[in-house]
Design a protein around this motif. Structure first.
Motif: not given
Length: 481
Positions: A335, A476-477, A208, A212-219
């Protein structure tokens, strides 16, 4: 207890009474570690013949009774009785040669009562044998379970270890009684799961982070994967500890583990294994059938490691590295994130090096040049382990560098030269871990040590910070330029 019983023999049950363990289950796990196929065959064929089962398992196990944990309060009563000139006798359903050996280990009476391979001396049979020898109320008896009620009823003074219901029954009929708390606690059961080892499963987050897949479903999927792997790992730790009872009891620190010390019964550990395995496989199946396959493969490989592979020099380290690498594969499977082959080529030598660090630490802290109990290494192997660890570090750093030229890296990182800068604190961390292991300044598990090592954590965070900046994630953040 009164003057009238001063000359009467003190008869001690063994399993759960004189010992904080059960000899039958000790023999089963010792036999399983020495000859798994024969141990399982003997157990299956003799399930309905307990006396024969105990005899055959004892033959395979070659159990060291001198290492078995003793219940301190019962041992104290035995010493007091001996000092008063009373005979202290072991009476158990365990196999007779082992009972005789245990009596010799603790300088107790050579006269014992035990199972002989044909008769299982338990409950009414044990009571009849004691009454025949000493007469009704001609002895004091210490036991720990409802099956001992038949014997307590024939004894003069009853000593009850842990069995509250039986103690109340004895008190109700007015019999002389001594209570000993005994038993076990849930805190020790939880300790046997080794929850501090669950930190290793943060490796499932690596795909993850790398993708760089920091979305909620992945987490959420990654966290469920961590739950499954934590339960799976704990189930295998239980098996590993049960197989390693003798080796752990010879180890300066591991002798205090719950099963080695007798703080938790072996039977409880077996039940927890079933429970944790069910949780692991159930959560894995809920995520995906592919992830279930990865968890099942991890458990099978871990079991093979516990049964055989960990005793094989060099192979044990390769398997350890593979098990860690498998966690990264599991994270990708849970994931659905694609991981570059270079990531796996980087991860494996890192954990190959850390596997060597684990053995280096054990050997550095060892007090003799003899091979480690249950392992194939001795102190003379330290230079070879250091060389392999160094090769692992070099291979990992080369793989990390080559990754920067892949299409995935080109797509993820806007400022690729910073990936090479990130390699500096990473190299520092790896070299530091090897150095600490060589000088014996680590814990026995380098991964657990790494999670508590503030300086090492700082180096890892520095590496990640540089890579995130190279990917433009900070911009980005936080809107940084």
């Amino acid at each position: 207890m009164g003057d009238k019983i001063d000359t009467k023999p003190l008869v001690l049950d063994i399993d759960g009474t004189f010992l904080r363990t059960d000899i039958l289950f000790e023999c089963f796990w010792a036999a399983l570690g020495k000859d798994p196929i024969r141990a399982l065959k003997v157990s299956f064929l003799n399930l309905k013949q307990p006396a024969r089962l105990k005899a055959e398992l004892a033959e395979i196990a070659n159990l060291r009774t001198d290492l078995l944990p003793v219940e301190p309060e019962v041992a104290q009563l035995a010493e007091q009785a001996k000092s008063e000139g009373r005979e202290v006798i072991l009476a158990s359903a365990s196999h007779q040669p082992l009972v005789e050996q245990l009596a010799r280990d603790h300088d107790l009476s050579p006269r014992v009562f035990a199972s002989d391979g044909q008769t299982n001396l338990k409950g009414d049979r044990k009571a009849a044998a004691l009454v025949e020898t000493f007469g009704a109320q001609g002895f004091d008896y210490a036991g720990n379970a409802p099956v001992d009620r038949a014997i307590w009823s024939k004894s003069d003074h009853a000593i009850v270890v842990g069995d509250t219901a039986s103690a109340r029954q004895i008190e109700a009929r007015g019999q002389s009684l001594t209570r000993i708390k005994g038993g076990w606690g849930m805190g020790d059961v939880l300790r046997s799961f080794r929850p501090h080892q669950w930190v290793k499963n943060v490796l499932l987050l690596l795909p993850m982070i790398a993708g760089h897949a920091f979305d909620m479903p992945t987490l959420v999927a990654a966290l469920l994967g961590i739950v499954a792997f934590s339960a799976a790992a704990s189930s295998i730790y239980l098996v590993n500890d049960l197989l390693d009872l003798e080796a752990d009891r010879l180890h300066v620190k591991k002798k205090n583990r719950p099963f080695a010390s007798g703080a938790v019964p072996i039977q409880t550990g077996m039940l927890c294994f079933v429970l944790l395995s069910s949780i692991a496989l159930g959560v894995a199946a809920a995520l995906s059938w592919t992830f279930l396959g990865v968890v099942a493969f991890y458990m099978a490989m871990s079991l093979a490691y516990s049964l055989k592979l960990k005793r094989m020099r060099w192979i044990d380290i390769a398997v350890l590295a593979s098990l860690y690498t498998l966690r990264v594969v599991a994270g990708a499977t849970a994931t659905g994130i694609y991981i570059s082959g270079y990531l796996l080529v980087f991860i494996f030598p890192v954990f190959l090096a850390l596997g060597c660090v684990k053995r280096l630490t054990e050997l550095t802290l060892a007090t003799t040049d003899e091979r480690l109990p249950g392992r194939g290494y001795g102190r003379p192997d330290r230079p070879d382990l250091l060389n392999v660890a160094a090769l692992g570090v070099i291979a990992a750093l080369v793989a990390f560098f080559l990754y920067s030229f892949t299409e995935q890296a080109i797509g993820l990182y806007k400022t690729r030269w910073l990936i090479w800068v990130a390699e500096i604190p990473l190299a520092w961390w790896l070299i530091r871990m090897v150095s600490l292991g060589w000088h014996g300044k680590q814990d026995y598990d380098p991964i657990v040590f790494a999670m508590k090592d503030k300086r090492g954590i700082g180096l890892i965070l520095m590496t990640l910070a540089i890579m995130f900046y190279a990917a433009g994630l900070w911009q980005t953040w936080f809107g940084a330029l």
